[in-house]
Scaffold this active site. Structure first.
Site, PDB file in Angstrom:
ATOM      1  N   SER A  64     -39.555 -18.100  51.372  1.00  5.46           N
ATOM      2  CA  SER A  64     -38.644 -17.104  51.962  1.00  5.46           C
ATOM      3  C   SER A  64     -37.483 -16.697  51.058  1.00  5.46           C
ATOM      4  O   SER A  64     -36.785 -15.731  51.368  1.00  5.46           O
ATOM      5  CB  SER A  64     -38.083 -17.626  53.283  1.00  5.46           C
ATOM      6  OG  SER A  64     -39.062 -17.510  54.278  1.00  5.46           O
ATOM      7  N   LYS A  67     -37.624 -13.178  50.142  1.00  7.54           N
ATOM      8  CA  LYS A  67     -37.246 -12.097  51.074  1.00  7.54           C
ATOM      9  C   LYS A  67     -35.983 -11.364  50.606  1.00  7.54           C
ATOM     10  O   LYS A  67     -35.791 -10.193  50.925  1.00  7.54           O
ATOM     11  CB  LYS A  67     -37.019 -12.671  52.476  1.00  7.54           C
ATOM     12  CG  LYS A  67     -38.291 -13.178  53.149  1.00  7.54           C
ATOM     13  CD  LYS A  67     -37.968 -13.961  54.414  1.00  7.54           C
ATOM     14  CE  LYS A  67     -39.192 -14.476  55.130  1.00  7.54           C
ATOM     15  NZ  LYS A  67     -38.849 -15.429  56.217  1.00  7.54           N
ATOM     16  N   TYR A 189     -47.205  -9.510  51.501  1.00 10.75           N
ATOM     17  CA  TYR A 189     -46.218 -10.495  51.979  1.00 10.75           C
ATOM     18  C   TYR A 189     -46.604 -11.922  51.565  1.00 10.75           C
ATOM     19  O   TYR A 189     -45.753 -12.687  51.095  1.00 10.75           O
ATOM     20  CB  TYR A 189     -46.082 -10.383  53.513  1.00 10.75           C
ATOM     21  CG  TYR A 189     -45.204 -11.461  54.122  1.00 10.75           C
ATOM     22  CD1 TYR A 189     -43.814 -11.357  54.090  1.00 10.75           C
ATOM     23  CD2 TYR A 189     -45.763 -12.592  54.712  1.00 10.75           C
ATOM     24  CE1 TYR A 189     -43.012 -12.353  54.639  1.00 10.75           C
ATOM     25  CE2 TYR A 189     -44.962 -13.588  55.258  1.00 10.75           C
ATOM     26  CZ  TYR A 189     -43.587 -13.460  55.215  1.00 10.75           C
ATOM     27  OH  TYR A 189     -42.791 -14.465  55.746  1.00 10.75           O
ATOM     28  N   TYR A 240     -31.746 -18.950  59.077  1.00 10.02           N
ATOM     29  CA  TYR A 240     -32.283 -18.809  60.439  1.00 10.02           C
ATOM     30  C   TYR A 240     -31.315 -19.405  61.455  1.00 10.02           C
ATOM     31  O   TYR A 240     -30.135 -19.086  61.421  1.00 10.02           O
ATOM     32  CB  TYR A 240     -33.682 -19.435  60.539  1.00 10.02           C
ATOM     33  CG  TYR A 240     -34.490 -19.226  59.299  1.00 10.02           C
ATOM     34  CD1 TYR A 240     -34.893 -17.937  58.933  1.00 10.02           C
ATOM     35  CD2 TYR A 240     -34.810 -20.267  58.445  1.00 10.02           C
ATOM     36  CE1 TYR A 240     -35.611 -17.713  57.775  1.00 10.02           C
ATOM     37  CE2 TYR A 240     -35.525 -20.051  57.275  1.00 10.02           C
ATOM     38  CZ  TYR A 240     -35.918 -18.776  56.954  1.00 10.02           C
ATOM     39  OH  TYR A 240     -36.613 -18.549  55.810  1.00 10.02           O
ATOM     40  N   VAL A 258     -39.461 -22.480  52.726  1.00  5.53           N
ATOM     41  CA  VAL A 258     -40.155 -23.704  53.164  1.00  5.53           C
ATOM     42  C   VAL A 258     -40.809 -24.474  52.020  1.00  5.53           C
ATOM     43  O   VAL A 258     -41.337 -25.559  52.236  1.00  5.53           O
ATOM     44  CB  VAL A 258     -41.215 -23.452  54.276  1.00  5.53           C
ATOM     45  CG1 VAL A 258     -40.568 -23.081  55.591  1.00  5.53           C
ATOM     46  CG2 VAL A 258     -42.250 -22.443  53.848  1.00  5.53           C
TER      47      VAL A 258
HETATM   48  N1  LIG Z   1     -39.171 -19.998  55.892  1.00  3.14           N
HETATM   49  C1  LIG Z   1     -40.097 -19.660  55.020  1.00  3.14           C
HETATM   50  O1  LIG Z   1     -40.005 -19.923  53.832  1.00  3.14           O
HETATM   51  C2  LIG Z   1     -41.314 -19.011  55.589  1.00  3.14           C
HETATM   52  C3  LIG Z   1     -42.147 -18.266  54.581  1.00  3.14           C
HETATM   53  C4  LIG Z   1     -43.620 -18.392  54.839  1.00  3.14           C
HETATM   54  N2  LIG Z   1     -44.340 -17.692  53.832  1.00  3.14           N
HETATM   55  C5  LIG Z   1     -43.960 -17.824  56.210  1.00  3.14           C
HETATM   56  O2  LIG Z   1     -44.102 -16.650  56.314  1.00  3.14           O
HETATM   57  O3  LIG Z   1     -44.102 -18.523  57.173  1.00  3.14           O
END
Ligand SMILES: NC(=O)CC[C@H](N)C(=O)O
Length: 304
Positions: A64, A67, A189, A240, A258
């Site tokens: 993430s 993003k 994605y 989050y 993650v």
């Molecule tokens: N929090 C994350 O890093 C989530 C990214 C992971 N690729 C997902 O879409 O679930």
């Protein structure tokens, strides 16, 4: 100038033998292979110096963290138009939460939760001719490093088990907030999340947000006002339902993934990346958060 080397070495030493290290992500099977004992810290200071300890040069799945990079490219393309399709409010919910999306008519709360990042991925799929290639070129350019690449095994692994994200994309499509085919957007994605970078490469890429939109090569990629807004979104939404806690404990705009990476920055001063794959219950690196808390407490270098 404080002795960053001693400070991060002490923090690394204090935390590396912690018995509680969190749990590596397993919903993406390829990530479950990570060694929970890996731990690196890297600081890129804006005076040109850098500082590093532990596994700072080991590539990891940025997940993430990507993003923010995709958001910056979408903002560079469409500026304020993107806010018609995604909001800028903290969600107070986990990164993969879906019910709020339905309640709020397919407008994701912010671009750093999965649903919001999928809308941003859709924007890039519309703007780029070859989204995967051109996004990779953008990341390589802002980090000034041509060796950065996708880990195709991680992308395939997430695709195989990405039911929740496919649900988010289908929900967005049903509300008319996805212009491209679900499969096309999700393929992009899953690749963007599967970018593999080291702590030092991530810190160099995020320099652009600490330096008013100018990257390590001094090229302007986004305006200073766009960089300011991206930092505001990282501060309020980057972790989050733990974003408040991160602001409270660390006091910097930042973003987690993650894969266990966290990047945080103090505008005009420094970018710091930590990587420790064990996650806490909210999906953020357990040791990484502790390391950053200790760093800003000891140096007194936070935005507050
Ligand atoms: N929090 C994350 O890093 C989530 C990214 C992971 N690729 C997902 O879409 O679930």
């Amino acid at each position: 100038m404080q002795d960053f080397n001693t400070i991060i070495n002490n923090i690394h030493n204090n935390l590396k033998d912690n018995v509680v290290k969190g749990v590596v992500a397993s919903y993406i099977p390829e990530l479950s292979k990570q060694d929970v004992n890996q731990f690196g810290i890297f600081i890129q200071h804006m005076n040109g110096e850098n500082f590093s300890v532990g596994d700072a040069e080991v590539p990891f799945s940025i997940q993430s963290i990507s993003k923010v990079l995709s958001l910056s490219k979408a903002i560079a393309f469409e500026n304020n138009d993107i806010w018609k399709r995604v909001d800028v409010e903290p969600s107070g919910n986990p990164f993969n939460h879906l019910s709020l999306l339905e309640l709020e008519n397919g407008i994701p709360r912010n671009p750093l939760i999965n649903a919001g990042a999928i809308v941003i991925a859709d924007i890039l799929c519309s703007q780029f001719k070859n989204p995967k290639q051109e996004f990779l070129q953008y990341v390589r350019a802002i980090a000034n490093d041509q060796s950065i690449d996708y880990n195709l095994k991680v992308a395939a692994s997430e695709k195989e088990t990405g039911f929740n994200n496919l649900a988010a994309a289908n929900l967005l499509k049903s509300f008319g907030n996805l212009n491209n085919d679900v499969d096309v957007v999700m393929d992009f994605y899953f690749h963007q999340c599967a970018l593999e970078m080291t702590c030092s490469q991530v810190a160099k890429a995020f320099y652009v947000f600490a330096n008013k939109g100018r990257c390590v090569n001094n090229k302007q990629h986004i305006s200073s006002s766009q960089a300011k807004r991206i930092n505001a979104i990282m501060l309020t939404c980057g972790f989050y339902d733990e974003s408040g806690e991160f602001a409270f404990e660390v006091g910097l705009p930042g973003k987690s993934g993650v894969g266990g990476g966290i990047v945080a920055l103090l505008p005009n001063q420094y970018v710091i990346t930590t990587w420790a794959p064990g996650l806490n219950a909210k999906g953020n690196s357990l040791i990484g958060m502790q390391a950053l808390e200790q760093f800003t407490t000891q140096t007194n270098l936070s935005i507050f």
